[in-house]
Design a protein around this motif. Structure first.
Motif, short mmCIF file in Angstrom:
data_model
loop_
_atom_site.label_atom_id
_atom_site.label_comp_id
_atom_site.label_asym_id
_atom_site.label_seq_id
_atom_site.Cartn_x
_atom_site.Cartn_y
_atom_site.Cartn_z
N ARG A 142 50.61 35.81 38.43
CA ARG A 142 49.77 35.54 38.39
C ARG A 142 49.13 34.36 38.25
NH1 ARG A 142 48.31 38.38 32.78
NH2 ARG A 142 49.29 36.58 32.09
N ASN A 150 43.84 40.23 36.72
CA ASN A 150 43.81 41.58 36.10
C ASN A 150 45.41 41.95 35.71
OD1 ASN A 150 43.67 43.33 37.69
ND2 ASN A 150 42.21 44.37 37.33
N SER A 151 46.04 41.00 36.43
CA SER A 151 47.93 42.04 36.19
C SER A 151 48.37 42.11 34.98
CB SER A 151 48.47 41.63 37.21
OG SER A 151 48.02 41.88 38.44
N ASP A 152 48.88 43.26 34.73
CA ASP A 152 49.55 43.56 32.60
C ASP A 152 50.47 42.79 32.72
OD1 ASP A 152 50.70 44.19 30.77
OD2 ASP A 152 49.83 46.20 30.32
N SER A 194 47.43 40.47 45.73
CA SER A 194 46.88 39.92 45.37
C SER A 194 45.70 39.71 46.40
CB SER A 194 46.26 38.74 44.68
OG SER A 194 46.86 37.41 45.17
#
Length: 204
Positions: A142, A150-152, A194
């Motif tokens: 990330r 915004n990746s969890d 992304s």
């Protein structure tokens, strides 16, 4: 002078690992371990201690000699490649041996009595370590722009291992390799990408 050991410790440990892999911690009796290793109970106790200690040694061997596809996958260049390495590795290992399908980490102690608590706790800790390593790798991805901002990453790591563990359970139930590979590929279909990842793919 003490008695000279007359068996190969690594061979005995490998045989014990196979028993735990097939039967889980509680399903494996010390009698099973004696038969599989060909080593009498007093000598097994002398070399490894009790069943719990032997299981912990077997888990260490499993992690280094069999489940090493996970740290290998973490070294891959993109987050998606990491996830693919884990899932495809889970399929390969869970179906590699016809007499011990599935995963020792899943078969070992999903549930058990109070007497099995330490073994169960060791497996939980081992799985948690793997999940944390995946989460850190995805966090790096990330920060590098390989995953959307915004990746969890914690959820992504948990997701990958949930699918991998499900694959192991299905392998234990007799699912075919082709079916399990299809499951792994389906799980990767919705992998977050992304803008940087898409640009890199377009250049290939």
């Amino acid at each position: 002078m003490g008695r000279t050991r007359t068996f190969d410790v690594n061979e005995a440990l490998e045989a014990a690992l196979g028993v735990f892999w097939r039967k889980g911690y509680e399903g494996a009796s010390y009698a099973d371990l004696v038969v599989a290793t060909g080593v009498e109970r007093p000598a097994l106790y002398s070399a490894f201690g009790n069943k719990e200690t032997l299981f912990l040694r077997a888990l260490e061997r499993y992690a280094s000699n069999y489940a090493n596809y996970v740290p290998a996958a973490i070294e891959r260049s993109t987050a998606r490649d990491v996830a693919e390495g884990v899932l495809f590795g889970a399929v390969e290992l869970s179906t590699r041996f016809s007499d011990r399908t599935g995963c020792l980490g899943v078969n070992g102690a999903l549930a058990g009595s109070d007497e099995a608590e330490q073994a169960r706790a060791a497996l939980i800790a081992w799985r948690a370590d793997g999940e944390a390593a995946l989460r850190r790798r995805f966090e790096r991805a990330r920060s590098e722009g390989d995953l959307p901002a915004n990746s969890d990453c914690a959820t992504l790591a948990a997701y990958v291992l949930a699918v991998a563990h499900g694959i192991a359970v299905q392998a234990k139930a007799g699912f075919a390799v082709d079916t399990l590979m299809a499951v792994a590929r389906q799980a990767l279909e919705g992998w977050p990408r992304s803008g940087n990842t898409l640009v890199a793919e377009q250049r290939l």
